[in-house]
Motif scaffolding. Structure first.
Motif, PDB file in Angstrom:
ATOM      1  N   SER A 337       0.829  -1.210   0.000  1.00  0.00           N
ATOM      2  CA  SER A 337       0.000   0.000   0.000  1.00  0.00           C
ATOM      3  C   SER A 337       0.865   1.262   0.000  1.00  0.00           C
ATOM      4  N   LYS A 338       2.000   1.228   0.722  1.00  0.00           N
ATOM      5  CA  LYS A 338       2.893   2.391   0.749  1.00  0.00           C
ATOM      6  C   LYS A 338       3.603   2.573  -0.592  1.00  0.00           C
ATOM      7  N   LEU A 339       3.921   1.449  -1.258  1.00  0.00           N
ATOM      8  CA  LEU A 339       4.538   1.546  -2.584  1.00  0.00           C
ATOM      9  C   LEU A 339       3.570   2.205  -3.569  1.00  0.00           C
ATOM     10  N   TYR A 340       2.306   1.776  -3.521  1.00  0.00           N
ATOM     11  CA  TYR A 340       1.288   2.384  -4.389  1.00  0.00           C
ATOM     12  C   TYR A 340       1.095   3.863  -4.038  1.00  0.00           C
ATOM     13  N   LEU A 341       1.128   4.157  -2.736  1.00  0.00           N
ATOM     14  CA  LEU A 341       0.976   5.551  -2.303  1.00  0.00           C
ATOM     15  C   LEU A 341       2.112   6.413  -2.861  1.00  0.00           C
ATOM     16  N   GLY A 342       3.324   5.872  -2.880  1.00  0.00           N
ATOM     17  CA  GLY A 342       4.461   6.597  -3.435  1.00  0.00           C
ATOM     18  C   GLY A 342       4.285   6.900  -4.909  1.00  0.00           C
ATOM     19  N   ILE A 343       3.740   5.920  -5.661  1.00  0.00           N
ATOM     20  CA  ILE A 343       3.488   6.131  -7.088  1.00  0.00           C
ATOM     21  C   ILE A 343       2.450   7.236  -7.294  1.00  0.00           C
ATOM     22  N   VAL A 344       1.400   7.190  -6.479  1.00  0.00           N
ATOM     23  CA  VAL A 344       0.338   8.196  -6.590  1.00  0.00           C
ATOM     24  C   VAL A 344       0.877   9.585  -6.257  1.00  0.00           C
ATOM     25  N   LEU A 345       1.658   9.697  -5.168  1.00  0.00           N
ATOM     26  CA  LEU A 345       2.217  10.991  -4.777  1.00  0.00           C
ATOM     27  C   LEU A 345       3.186  11.519  -5.838  1.00  0.00           C
ATOM     28  N   GLY A 346       3.977  10.623  -6.427  1.00  0.00           N
ATOM     29  CA  GLY A 346       4.880  11.032  -7.496  1.00  0.00           C
ATOM     30  C   GLY A 346       4.128  11.567  -8.701  1.00  0.00           C
ATOM     31  N   THR A 347       3.021  10.893  -9.028  1.00  0.00           N
ATOM     32  CA  THR A 347       2.190  11.340 -10.153  1.00  0.00           C
ATOM     33  C   THR A 347       1.570  12.705  -9.868  1.00  0.00           C
ATOM     34  N   LEU A 348       1.065  12.874  -8.638  1.00  0.00           N
ATOM     35  CA  LEU A 348       0.466  14.161  -8.266  1.00  0.00           C
ATOM     36  C   LEU A 348       1.500  15.288  -8.262  1.00  0.00           C
ATOM     37  N   ALA A 349       2.751  14.949  -7.863  1.00  0.00           N
ATOM     38  CA  ALA A 349       3.800  15.966  -7.853  1.00  0.00           C
ATOM     39  C   ALA A 349       4.164  16.406  -9.271  1.00  0.00           C
ATOM     40  N   ALA A 350       4.076  15.463 -10.222  1.00  0.00           N
ATOM     41  CA  ALA A 350       4.421  15.785 -11.614  1.00  0.00           C
ATOM     42  C   ALA A 350       3.278  16.498 -12.334  1.00  0.00           C
ATOM     43  N   LEU A 351       2.063  16.368 -11.810  1.00  0.00           N
ATOM     44  CA  LEU A 351       0.889  16.935 -12.485  1.00  0.00           C
ATOM     45  C   LEU A 351       0.956  18.455 -12.642  1.00  0.00           C
ATOM     46  N   PRO A 352       1.332  19.228 -11.614  1.00  0.00           N
ATOM     47  CA  PRO A 352       1.416  20.690 -11.807  1.00  0.00           C
ATOM     48  C   PRO A 352       2.384  21.080 -12.928  1.00  0.00           C
ATOM     49  N   ALA A 353       3.527  20.402 -13.005  1.00  0.00           N
ATOM     50  CA  ALA A 353       4.487  20.704 -14.074  1.00  0.00           C
ATOM     51  C   ALA A 353       3.873  20.414 -15.435  1.00  0.00           C
ATOM     52  N   TRP A 354       3.105  19.331 -15.509  1.00  0.00           N
ATOM     53  CA  TRP A 354       2.449  18.973 -16.763  1.00  0.00           C
ATOM     54  C   TRP A 354       1.412  20.036 -17.163  1.00  0.00           C
ATOM     55  N   LEU A 355       0.653  20.506 -16.180  1.00  0.00           N
ATOM     56  CA  LEU A 355      -0.367  21.518 -16.456  1.00  0.00           C
ATOM     57  C   LEU A 355       0.257  22.838 -16.911  1.00  0.00           C
ATOM     58  N   ILE A 356       1.424  23.182 -16.330  1.00  0.00           N
ATOM     59  CA  ILE A 356       2.119  24.409 -16.734  1.00  0.00           C
ATOM     60  C   ILE A 356       2.632  24.286 -18.162  1.00  0.00           C
ATOM     61  N   ALA A 357       3.140  23.073 -18.503  1.00  0.00           N
ATOM     62  CA  ALA A 357       3.717  22.873 -19.839  1.00  0.00           C
ATOM     63  C   ALA A 357       2.650  22.645 -20.900  1.00  0.00           C
ATOM     64  N   LEU A 358       1.404  22.331 -20.505  1.00  0.00           N
ATOM     65  CA  LEU A 358       0.360  21.969 -21.460  1.00  0.00           C
ATOM     66  C   LEU A 358       0.079  23.052 -22.502  1.00  0.00           C
ATOM     67  N   PRO A 359      -0.059  24.332 -22.108  1.00  0.00           N
ATOM     68  CA  PRO A 359      -0.303  25.358 -23.146  1.00  0.00           C
ATOM     69  C   PRO A 359       0.818  25.428 -24.187  1.00  0.00           C
ATOM     70  N   LEU A 360       2.057  25.278 -23.742  1.00  0.00           N
ATOM     71  CA  LEU A 360       3.182  25.296 -24.685  1.00  0.00           C
ATOM     72  C   LEU A 360       3.119  24.102 -25.637  1.00  0.00           C
ATOM     73  N   LEU A 361       2.756  22.950 -25.085  1.00  0.00           N
ATOM     74  CA  LEU A 361       2.664  21.740 -25.918  1.00  0.00           C
ATOM     75  C   LEU A 361       1.527  21.855 -26.931  1.00  0.00           C
ATOM     76  N   GLN A 362       0.429  22.494 -26.506  1.00  0.00           N
ATOM     77  CA  GLN A 362      -0.702  22.651 -27.421  1.00  0.00           C
ATOM     78  C   GLN A 362      -0.351  23.579 -28.577  1.00  0.00           C
ATOM     79  N   ARG A 363       0.409  24.645 -28.295  1.00  0.00           N
ATOM     80  CA  ARG A 363       0.816  25.551 -29.365  1.00  0.00           C
ATOM     81  C   ARG A 363       1.793  24.877 -30.321  1.00  0.00           C
ATOM     82  N   ALA A 364       2.626  23.990 -29.778  1.00  0.00           N
ATOM     83  CA  ALA A 364       3.613  23.302 -30.610  1.00  0.00           C
ATOM     84  C   ALA A 364       2.975  22.230 -31.492  1.00  0.00           C
TER      85      ALA A 364
END
Length: 410
Positions: A337-364
């Motif tokens: 359960s802690k291993l899965y929790l780590g994966i989820v937290l890692g994904t959530l941590a990467a999500l803001p960076a993805w959202l910031i980069a999304l407009p740039l990716l859409q223009r490209a």
């Protein structure tokens, strides 16, 4: 690296060892300060050790070998030179009486399996080559005077599935052969039938043992102390080399060494021998059960060994096997359960960076879509067990596909 750790220390590789396996340049990944049979053999008469083959041994034991000729294990397309580099050194070394231990780590079979799978047409010729090398080594043990007390241990560090991988838990990946070879062993095992004939699609064996059992068995056969963190059990097939008193002595030495590891794991339990219960196997608590089994051994040790020798050997093996099972589970008892929790937290941590980069990716547009696909597939492939050895194939595919797409668009 984790398998070599098990073979040399007798301990169970941890999750951290798998991480360090990818960072071999890090000093934390070497075993130089660990108690191993290599260290024990080197300490005995200032032993002279030799390494030929996989240079992972040199990274794990940087100051251990007096002579070494290592080859990289990551060039998996090389089936020939990695093995020739080992074989070409052997004849000259066998003629010398100056070494006490020699590690020969061949890589060709492993590379063929990774590249084309165990059913590759290259596999049988390579196996025949290995058979010839083992035959040459055995003939040298028989005919060369200073080698007649030498023990040859033939083993694999892992198996392989049909896809050529070995990071999972299937029988093909976790089972491998182990053979002890010496002219001195013939008198005790003469007439034994070969167990390697397939039966109902699977191989049969003389015995099934744990990989860590190699360590105390080598210690008993070669006469050096068992490494302190060992969880292996002396292989019972070799007990006939000793008389009843010797059998009890060698197993008791193994049991006392493992008891120190058990006490470190269960510091609040008493192992002073005062537990009088005979129904130890029915005790549900692992630590209490081991304490009870040790008390039984203590009582047997005070009895007349001439009348209860076989009972004592059986009791020793009961304690050793139970302790090995308990300690192995303790070393690998991770919270899923802690291993899965780590994966989820890692994904959530990467999500803001993805959202910031999304407009740039859409223009490209095209470049953005390609970058997104690259990121997604690369992340998924991180879960592949042997990806570290084949990562270049992924980049070849993605680079050539991208260049082809650019050519078409232009």
């Amino acid at each position: 690296m984790p398998r070599i750790k098990a073979i040399t220390t007798g301990s169970i590789p941890s999750f951290l060892d798998v991480i360090l396996n990818f960072a071999e340049s890090d000093k934390a990944s070497n075993l130089e300060g660990h108690d191993t049979w290599l260290a024990q053999l080197k300490a005995k008469r200032n032993g002279h050790l030799v390494l030929l083959g996989d240079d992972t041994w040199l990274k794990l034991f940087p100051q251990t070998f007096a002579y070494a000729d290592g080859t990289s294990s990551f060039f998996v397309s090389d089936y020939t030179e990695v093995d020739y580099n080992v074989t070409r050194n052997i004849p000259a070394l066998l003629e010398r009486d100056e070494w006490d231990g020699m590690v020969l780590h061949y890589l060709g079979l492993d590379h063929i399996g990774h590249k084309m799978g165990p059913s590759s047409p290259y596999m049988l010729p390579k196996q025949a080559e290995m058979d010839g090398i083992v035959a040459d080594l055995y003939r040298a043990l028989q005919s060369t005077r200073h080698l007649q007390s030498t023990l040859l241990v033939l083993c694999g560090d892992h198996g392989m599935n049909d896809a050529g991988n070995h990071g999972g838990s299937s029988g093909e990946e976790t089972s491998t052969a182990l053979v002890f070879i010496s002219p001195r062993l013939g008198s005790k095992f003469e007439g034994s039938k070969c167990p390697t004939t397939p039966l109902d699609g699977s191989l049969i064996y003389y015995d099934k043992v744990e990989q860590s059992d190699i360590v105390p068995t080598l210690a008993g056969l070669l006469g050096f102390p068992i490494p302190q963190n060992n969880l292996g059990v002396f292989i019972s097939r070799f007990l006939p080399f000793w008389n009843p008193e010797g059998r009890s002595r060698i197993l008791q030495h193994n049991a006392k060494q493992i008891l120190k590891v058990v006490k470190g794991t269960f510091p609040n339990l008493s192992f002073d021998g005062h537990n009088r219960s005979d129904a130890c196997e029915d005790i549900p608590s692992a630590g209490t059960r081991l304490a009870c089994l040790w008390s039984r051994l203590e009582r047997l040790s005070r009895e007349d060994t001439t009348t209860i020798g076989d009972f004592k050997v059986a009791a020793l093996y009961t304690f050793l096997k139970d302790a090995q099972d308990v300690m192995s589970k303790t070393a690998t008892d991770y919270s899923t359960s802690k291993l899965y929790l780590g994966i989820v937290l890692g994904t959530l941590a990467a999500l803001p960076a993805w959202l910031i980069a999304l407009p740039l990716l859409q223009r490209a547009k095209l470049v953005g879509s390609w970058f997104s696909l690259l990121t997604l597939t690369y992340g998924v492939l991180m879960f592949a067990s042997s990806y570290v050895e084949e990562e270049q194939q992924y980049w070849y595919l993605m680079a050539s596909t991208w260049l082809f797409w650019l050519a078409v668009k232009v």
